[in-house]
Design a protein around this motif. Structure first.
Motif, short mmCIF file in Angstrom:
data_model
loop_
_atom_site.label_atom_id
_atom_site.label_comp_id
_atom_site.label_asym_id
_atom_site.label_seq_id
_atom_site.Cartn_x
_atom_site.Cartn_y
_atom_site.Cartn_z
N UNK A 219 -32.31 -26.95 12.81
CA UNK A 219 -31.19 -27.27 11.92
C UNK A 219 -30.97 -26.10 10.98
N UNK A 220 -29.72 -25.74 10.78
CA UNK A 220 -29.37 -24.61 9.90
C UNK A 220 -29.45 -25.05 8.44
N UNK A 221 -29.83 -24.11 7.59
CA UNK A 221 -29.82 -24.36 6.14
C UNK A 221 -28.38 -24.40 5.66
N UNK A 222 -28.13 -25.14 4.60
CA UNK A 222 -26.79 -25.27 4.04
C UNK A 222 -26.20 -23.90 3.74
N UNK A 223 -25.06 -23.62 4.33
CA UNK A 223 -24.43 -22.30 4.22
C UNK A 223 -24.01 -21.97 2.79
N UNK A 224 -23.48 -22.93 2.08
CA UNK A 224 -23.06 -22.69 0.70
C UNK A 224 -24.25 -22.36 -0.19
N UNK A 225 -25.35 -23.09 0.00
CA UNK A 225 -26.57 -22.80 -0.76
C UNK A 225 -27.02 -21.38 -0.49
N UNK B 102 -40.71 -19.93 0.64
CA UNK B 102 -41.21 -21.29 0.91
C UNK B 102 -41.24 -21.56 2.41
N UNK B 103 -42.10 -22.48 2.84
CA UNK B 103 -42.07 -22.89 4.25
C UNK B 103 -40.70 -23.49 4.61
N UNK B 104 -40.31 -23.33 5.85
CA UNK B 104 -39.01 -23.83 6.31
C UNK B 104 -38.83 -25.32 6.00
N UNK B 105 -39.89 -26.10 6.15
CA UNK B 105 -39.78 -27.54 5.90
C UNK B 105 -39.42 -27.82 4.44
N UNK B 106 -39.92 -27.01 3.52
CA UNK B 106 -39.59 -27.19 2.10
C UNK B 106 -38.16 -26.75 1.83
N UNK B 107 -37.74 -25.67 2.47
CA UNK B 107 -36.34 -25.23 2.32
C UNK B 107 -35.39 -26.34 2.77
N UNK B 108 -35.79 -27.08 3.81
CA UNK B 108 -34.94 -28.14 4.33
C UNK B 108 -34.80 -29.30 3.35
N UNK C 18 -30.79 -32.22 0.76
CA UNK C 18 -30.36 -32.85 -0.50
C UNK C 18 -28.93 -32.44 -0.82
N UNK C 19 -28.62 -31.17 -0.61
CA UNK C 19 -27.26 -30.68 -0.86
C UNK C 19 -26.30 -31.22 0.19
N UNK C 20 -26.74 -31.27 1.44
CA UNK C 20 -25.89 -31.80 2.52
C UNK C 20 -25.51 -33.26 2.28
N UNK C 21 -26.36 -34.00 1.59
CA UNK C 21 -26.10 -35.42 1.38
C UNK C 21 -25.02 -35.70 0.34
N UNK C 22 -24.54 -34.68 -0.33
CA UNK C 22 -23.51 -34.86 -1.37
C UNK C 22 -22.20 -35.35 -0.76
N UNK C 23 -21.54 -36.21 -1.50
CA UNK C 23 -20.25 -36.72 -1.06
C UNK C 23 -19.08 -35.94 -1.64
N UNK D 74 -17.64 -32.15 -3.67
CA UNK D 74 -17.91 -30.74 -3.92
C UNK D 74 -18.49 -30.54 -5.32
N UNK D 75 -18.07 -31.37 -6.27
CA UNK D 75 -18.59 -31.26 -7.63
C UNK D 75 -20.11 -31.53 -7.65
N UNK D 76 -20.54 -32.55 -6.95
CA UNK D 76 -21.96 -32.87 -6.88
C UNK D 76 -22.72 -31.77 -6.15
N UNK D 77 -22.13 -31.25 -5.07
CA UNK D 77 -22.76 -30.18 -4.31
C UNK D 77 -22.97 -28.95 -5.21
N UNK D 78 -21.96 -28.58 -5.98
CA UNK D 78 -22.07 -27.43 -6.88
C UNK D 78 -23.16 -27.64 -7.92
N UNK D 79 -23.22 -28.85 -8.46
CA UNK D 79 -24.24 -29.16 -9.47
C UNK D 79 -25.64 -29.06 -8.87
N UNK D 80 -25.81 -29.56 -7.67
CA UNK D 80 -27.12 -29.52 -7.03
C UNK D 80 -27.53 -28.08 -6.69
#
Length: 165
Positions: free
Chosen positions: A96-102, A119-125, A130-135, A137-143
């Motif tokens: 699975x790819x890491x969040x591109x915006x992050x 960090x280990x890949x599992x921790x990066x995920x 957590x960011x992917x779960x945002x509904x 864009x405002x919440x995503x930016x805050x996270x």
């Protein structure tokens, strides 16, 4: 790929699994997916007409596993505890790819990026999911801002989550 029918179950009081909704994956079926394997591994497939991927099978001992049904899956299949479902499963070994915006934002914060990538890949995920779960864009930016601050302050994921919002 394996195909089978299962009953949706729900744990009562079971430690960290209390309240989980799940499907049993008996040892003989898990052996078809990943023979002689006893640890958690990711699968993809379909429950009824709902596709899913990057979901882990959780070992329960003696070769048996469970497939925990998260909220998105339960909403997608529109069935509850006690219902019979048709399941298609296969091992999901695609990374699975890491969040591109992050990742883009971390490029503008070199110290945070350095700590994140160490960090280990599992921790990066954890952070990425957590960011992917945002509904919104405002919440995503805050996270994303919280992740960058946490990296710069050497905070763990749990410590970051306890920061007053």
């Amino acid at each position: 790929m394996i195909k089978f029918t299962a009953v949706i179950k729900k744990f009562g009081s079971k430690g960290e699994k209390t309240g989980w909704t799940y499907i049993d994956i008996p040892a003989h079926l898990s052996a078809e997916l990943k023979p002689q394997y006893k640890k958690a591994y990711r699968v993809r497939g379909k429950i009824e007409d709902h596709d899913f991927r990057w979901v882990s099978l959780v070992p329960m001992g003696e070769g048996d596993y469970i497939l925990a049904l998260n909220a998105k899956m339960r909403k997608g299949i529109k069935k509850k505890e006690g219902a019979m479902v048709t399941v298609l499963l296969e091992e999901d070994d695609e990374e699975k790819e890491l969040n591109e915006t992050l990742m883009d934002c971390l490029e503008d914060a070199p110290l945070a990026q350095q700590k994140f990538l160490a960090m280990p890949r599992s921790h990066q995920m954890y952070y990425s999911n957590w960011i992917e779960s945002c509904k919104t864009d405002k919440t995503k930016a805050k996270r994303i801002m919280l992740v960058i601050q946490a990296m710069e302050q050497n905070m763990s994921f749990a410590e970051m989550l306890s920061i007053p919002k």
